[in-house]
Design a protein around this motif. Structure first.
Motif, PDB file in Angstrom:
ATOM      1  N   SER A 166      25.157  66.692   6.167  1.00 51.46           N
ATOM      2  CA  SER A 166      23.898  67.147   6.675  1.00 51.46           C
ATOM      3  C   SER A 166      23.835  66.897   8.277  1.00 51.46           C
ATOM      4  N   SER A 167      24.855  67.189   8.947  1.00 52.79           N
ATOM      5  CA  SER A 167      24.940  66.771  10.498  1.00 52.79           C
ATOM      6  C   SER A 167      23.998  67.529  11.463  1.00 52.79           C
ATOM      7  N   LEU A 168      23.647  68.629  10.645  1.00 54.51           N
ATOM      8  CA  LEU A 168      22.540  69.447  11.646  1.00 54.51           C
ATOM      9  C   LEU A 168      20.977  69.039  11.473  1.00 54.51           C
TER      10      LEU A 168
ATOM     11  N   GLU B 184      19.777  67.078  14.737  1.00 53.57           N
ATOM     12  CA  GLU B 184      19.205  68.176  15.621  1.00 53.57           C
ATOM     13  C   GLU B 184      17.557  68.675  15.505  1.00 53.57           C
ATOM     14  N   THR B 185      17.453  68.871  14.271  1.00 53.21           N
ATOM     15  CA  THR B 185      16.005  69.176  13.899  1.00 53.21           C
ATOM     16  C   THR B 185      15.116  68.125  14.171  1.00 53.21           C
TER      17      THR B 185
ATOM     18  N   HIS C 142      14.176  67.410  17.698  1.00 51.63           N
ATOM     19  CA  HIS C 142      13.240  68.309  18.174  1.00 51.63           C
ATOM     20  C   HIS C 142      12.049  68.057  17.552  1.00 51.63           C
TER      21      HIS C 142
ATOM     22  N   LEU D  66      16.162  74.156   7.989  1.00 53.13           N
ATOM     23  CA  LEU D  66      16.506  73.430   9.166  1.00 53.13           C
ATOM     24  C   LEU D  66      15.818  74.028  10.442  1.00 53.13           C
ATOM     25  N   CYS D  67      16.477  75.529  10.599  1.00 55.92           N
ATOM     26  CA  CYS D  67      16.010  76.349  11.780  1.00 55.92           C
ATOM     27  C   CYS D  67      14.487  76.480  11.952  1.00 55.92           C
TER      28      CYS D  67
ATOM     29  N   LEU E 215      12.620  73.166  12.667  1.00 59.55           N
ATOM     30  CA  LEU E 215      13.045  72.723  14.344  1.00 59.55           C
ATOM     31  C   LEU E 215      12.102  73.678  15.189  1.00 59.55           C
ATOM     32  N   ALA E 216      12.183  75.007  15.209  1.00 61.72           N
ATOM     33  CA  ALA E 216      11.643  75.838  16.104  1.00 61.72           C
ATOM     34  C   ALA E 216      10.163  75.617  15.946  1.00 61.72           C
TER      35      ALA E 216
ATOM     36  N   VAL F 104      17.398  66.395  23.601  1.00 64.37           N
ATOM     37  CA  VAL F 104      18.295  67.641  23.372  1.00 64.37           C
ATOM     38  C   VAL F 104      19.892  67.011  23.046  1.00 64.37           C
ATOM     39  N   LEU F 105      19.882  65.879  23.223  1.00 64.70           N
ATOM     40  CA  LEU F 105      21.550  65.367  23.056  1.00 64.70           C
ATOM     41  C   LEU F 105      21.825  64.426  22.043  1.00 64.70           C
TER      42      LEU F 105
ATOM     43  N   SER G 219      21.793  64.801  18.760  1.00 59.81           N
ATOM     44  CA  SER G 219      22.665  65.097  17.805  1.00 59.81           C
ATOM     45  C   SER G 219      24.031  64.825  18.182  1.00 59.81           C
ATOM     46  N   GLY G 220      24.218  65.300  19.464  1.00 64.70           N
ATOM     47  CA  GLY G 220      25.440  64.825  19.866  1.00 64.70           C
ATOM     48  C   GLY G 220      26.102  63.588  19.737  1.00 64.70           C
TER      49      GLY G 220
ATOM     50  N   VAL H   1      26.826  63.111  15.942  1.00 63.48           N
ATOM     51  CA  VAL H   1      27.925  63.820  15.289  1.00 63.48           C
ATOM     52  C   VAL H   1      29.352  63.564  15.865  1.00 63.48           C
TER      53      VAL H   1
ATOM     54  N   ASP I  40      28.931  72.689   9.286  1.00 63.38           N
ATOM     55  CA  ASP I  40      27.787  72.132   9.905  1.00 63.38           C
ATOM     56  C   ASP I  40      28.204  71.051  10.763  1.00 63.38           C
TER      57      ASP I  40
ATOM     58  N   THR J  48      26.573  70.857  20.705  1.00 61.90           N
ATOM     59  CA  THR J  48      26.008  69.607  21.808  1.00 61.90           C
ATOM     60  C   THR J  48      26.915  69.290  22.834  1.00 61.90           C
TER      61      THR J  48
ATOM     62  N   LEU K 240      13.946  78.254  22.135  1.00 61.25           N
ATOM     63  CA  LEU K 240      13.580  77.402  20.543  1.00 61.25           C
ATOM     64  C   LEU K 240      12.485  78.336  19.920  1.00 61.25           C
TER      65      LEU K 240
END
Lengths: 294, 321
Positions: free
Chosen positions: A40-42, A45-46, A49, A105-106, A109-110, A213-214, A216-217, A220, B124, B132, B231
């Motif tokens: 569940s890497s994404l 990100e969620t 945000h 997730l999307c 997030l949004a 914004v970074l 999740s980088g 992962v 994913d 990223t 977004l």
């Protein structure tokens, strides 16, 4: 002024950002490895945000009786951010039962970020100084870390380590075979919830240094690099932690040194540099021959 | 002088429809530009969103909207190099947008596919890794060339009041492109959406269509980032489709209903934002209002649906891990 290698750990100005981001990256890459093996890497990100509306709601409330220079106001805003992160986590988990995981997730997030933008636009109109103070969290500023933050990060790393050491076997079960655990009648409830709690906490803390914004980088990339070079979970954890720490060091080092080497006016942001360094490390491990079963 | 100043919710719309039937004499005003761009956007996003949700690729759209930053920077530098001074204020010309979208799409999808297929990394993780990294690269490039973060913040937030005629044209082109794409290849797309293996086995150009679709998504997020930010674009992409799927179970009907819902929501958001400005003198972000409205209405509808389903059948047991 030129800094030597040792200055990065002793100089009162450089010490805190360097140590802080190294410790934080170590903790986040440990968590990132677990997120990675749970596929569940994404979610990082969620969640990152989803912290934004918390910041904005907190600031909207704080701005009525405080000014943004006060540290406790900032801390309370981060508490709010932690709250919305948890809320988003719950929301995603509930939605994932009924609709496809990626859409859940999307959408989370949004829409959470949208709520943040809504509160932000009001704040921008009424208290612009608070808005600017909150906007910093979007991209983070590693250079503003203090010794206090390093202490907090160190405590957080300690908590993560203790959690892993105490519940190592149960974490393995959660990650790889929850059905097996169920058949043994092992309760994974608290281990699972503890993990998500730690992840949310880590993301909230990281906002000060790398920004929304970074994050999740940072979760992962080290895990991806570690996956290629290891065959067991414990090796992966060690290697990921090492990768994260090294890339945090390199990112900080480059950000200071580039100003020194190239031009005085060139100020490279630290957060993106850290992410790029760990990405380069991860790409380096891809060169290694042989297939790793996915 | 903007005729919409000091208008409330209903009088705002009555004026808008009056002006619409008289053919917008005197050119489009700021509020009308907002409405037109958002409506075009909502229509094209209903097409794309349905396809993405069905194919479970919405997070790829999220990745695209981030990597777009790299595309924009590269396209901007390229155009700057070719044509000399360019101002950011009027929006990029359409050629720049297409170049940027093309760069972003090809880099993102190629890298993700390479990581997933060649190096066998989970999908994913590879998506998260690619976007990223590219986003970090984009921020670095922006700081290098513009020496401030202004561009970055603008992309995330959007700025609906600053829409120019260029943006209206771009949005119209986008809607036309998406409409043609879906109008021509709807049976094909439906087949690919539900049974990709079968489509491959009868030698349909699955990869090409996939690439085209991603290009359209990138283009849509490019138009959206000027208006509502990258977004909120996602929320307009996924929100209407999720809402529609609560009631409707046919692909063509999902597209139609989510189109209507998306357009309705954008109109309400713009009207509400003007109403709040008039009544309470607080300028709220239209994009934020739109996303919040989509979220709240979705929650409201889900609660209602559950209430009625629970009433119908109380014996549902769910196992959750």
């Amino acid at each position: 002024m030129t800094y030597t290698f040792l200055d990065f750990f002793t100089d009162p100005l450089l010490r805190a950002p360097m140590l802080g981001s190294m410790i934080l990256c170590a903790a986040l890459s440990l968590l990132g490895v677990f997120v990675f093996v749970r596929r569940s890497s994404l979610i990082g990100e969620t969640l990152s945000h989803a912290a934004y509306p918390g910041l904005m709601i907190g600031a909207t409330w704080m701005s009525t009786f405080m000014n943004p220079a006060q540290e406790e106001g900032m801390a309370l805003c981060l508490l709010f951010a932690f709250g919305t992160t948890l809320l988003a986590l719950m929301f995603v988990r509930v939605l994932q039962r009924y609709i496809k995981s990626d859409a859940a997730l999307c959408f989370t997030l949004a829409s959470f970020f949208g709520v943040g933008v809504l509160f932000g636009s009001r704040l921008q109109f009424t208290y612009p100084s608070w808005y600017r103070a909150m906007q910093v969290f979007l991209y983070g500023q590693t250079a503003t870390l203090l010794d206090v933050h390093v202490m907090i990060y160190a405590i957080f790393l300690g908590v993560v380590l203790v959690y892993i050491a105490l519940f190592y076997h149960k974490i393995q079960m959660v990650a790889f075979d929850p059905l097996y655990a169920k058949s043994l009648k092992v309760s994974l409830f608290f281990v699972d919830k503890g993990f998500w709690l730690l992840l949310a906490l880590g993301i909230t803390l990281a906002m000060k240094s790398v920004g929304v914004v970074l994050i999740s980088g940072m979760l992962v990339a080290p895990a991806l690099g570690a996956r290629r070079c290891s065959t067991s979970l414990i090796h992966m954890l060690l290697f990921g932690c090492l990768l994260g720490t090294i890339s945090a060091f390199t990112g900080n080092y480059l950000s200071v040194k580039c100003t020194e080497w190239i031009s005085e006016r060139l100020l490279l942001p630290t957060g993106p540099l850290i992410v790029l360094c760990s990405a380069l490390c991860a790409l380096g491990t891809l060169v290694k021959k042989g297939d790793v079963p996915a | 002088m903007n005729p919409y100043a000091e208008r409330e919710f209903f009088s705002f719309f009555s004026l808008f429809f009056q002006r619409m039937f008289s053919g917008f004499s005197g050119g489009l005003f700021s509020d009308e530009r907002q409405i037109v761009v958002l409506v075009f956007l909502a229509i094209s996003l209903a097409f794309l969103g349905t396809l993405l949700v069905v194919r479970q690729m919405t997070m790829l759209a999220n990745a695209l909207s981030h990597t777009l930053l790299v595309g924009i920077v590269v396209a901007f530098l390229l155009l700057h190099y070719l044509y000399g001074e360019l101002s950011w204020e009027g929006g990029l010309p359409a050629s720049g947008l297409w170049i940027a979208a093309w760069i972003a799409t090809s880099v993102t999808t190629l890298c993700t596919q390479k990581l997933t297929c060649r190096f066998r990394i989970q999908e994913d993780a590879s998506i998260a890794f690619v976007f990223t990294t590219l986003f970090a690269l984009g921020i670095l490039l922006v700081t290098l060339y513009t020496k401030n973060m202004h561009l970055g913040v603008e992309i995330v937030m959007g700025h609906i009041d600053a829409l120019g005629t260029n943006d209206v044209k771009n949005a119209f082109q986008l809607m036309l492109g998406t409409g043609c794409f879906f109008g021509c290849g709807f049976p094909l797309l439906r087949m690919i959406a539900f049974d990709e293996l079968f489509a491959k086995s009868i030698r349909l150009p699955v990869q090409t269509i996939h690439a085209l679709c991603m290009l359209l998504v990138a283009m849509a997020s490019m138009v959206a980032f000027r208006a509502v930010g990258v977004l909120i674009f996602l929320s307009l992409l996924v929100g209407p489709v999720l809402w529609t799927r609560l009631f409707v179970h046919r692909l063509s009907q999902i597209i139609l209903w989510s189109m209507a819902y998306g357009v309705g929501c954008s109109l309400i958001a713009i009207g509400l934002s003007r109403h709040i400005l008039t009544r309470f003198h607080v300028p709220l972000s239209t994009a934020g209002l739109l996303a919040t409205f989509l979220l709240l209405f979705y929650l409201f509808t889900v609660t209602l649906c559950f209430y009625y389903r629970r009433k119908k059948d109380r014996s549902i047991r769910r196992i959750g891990i």
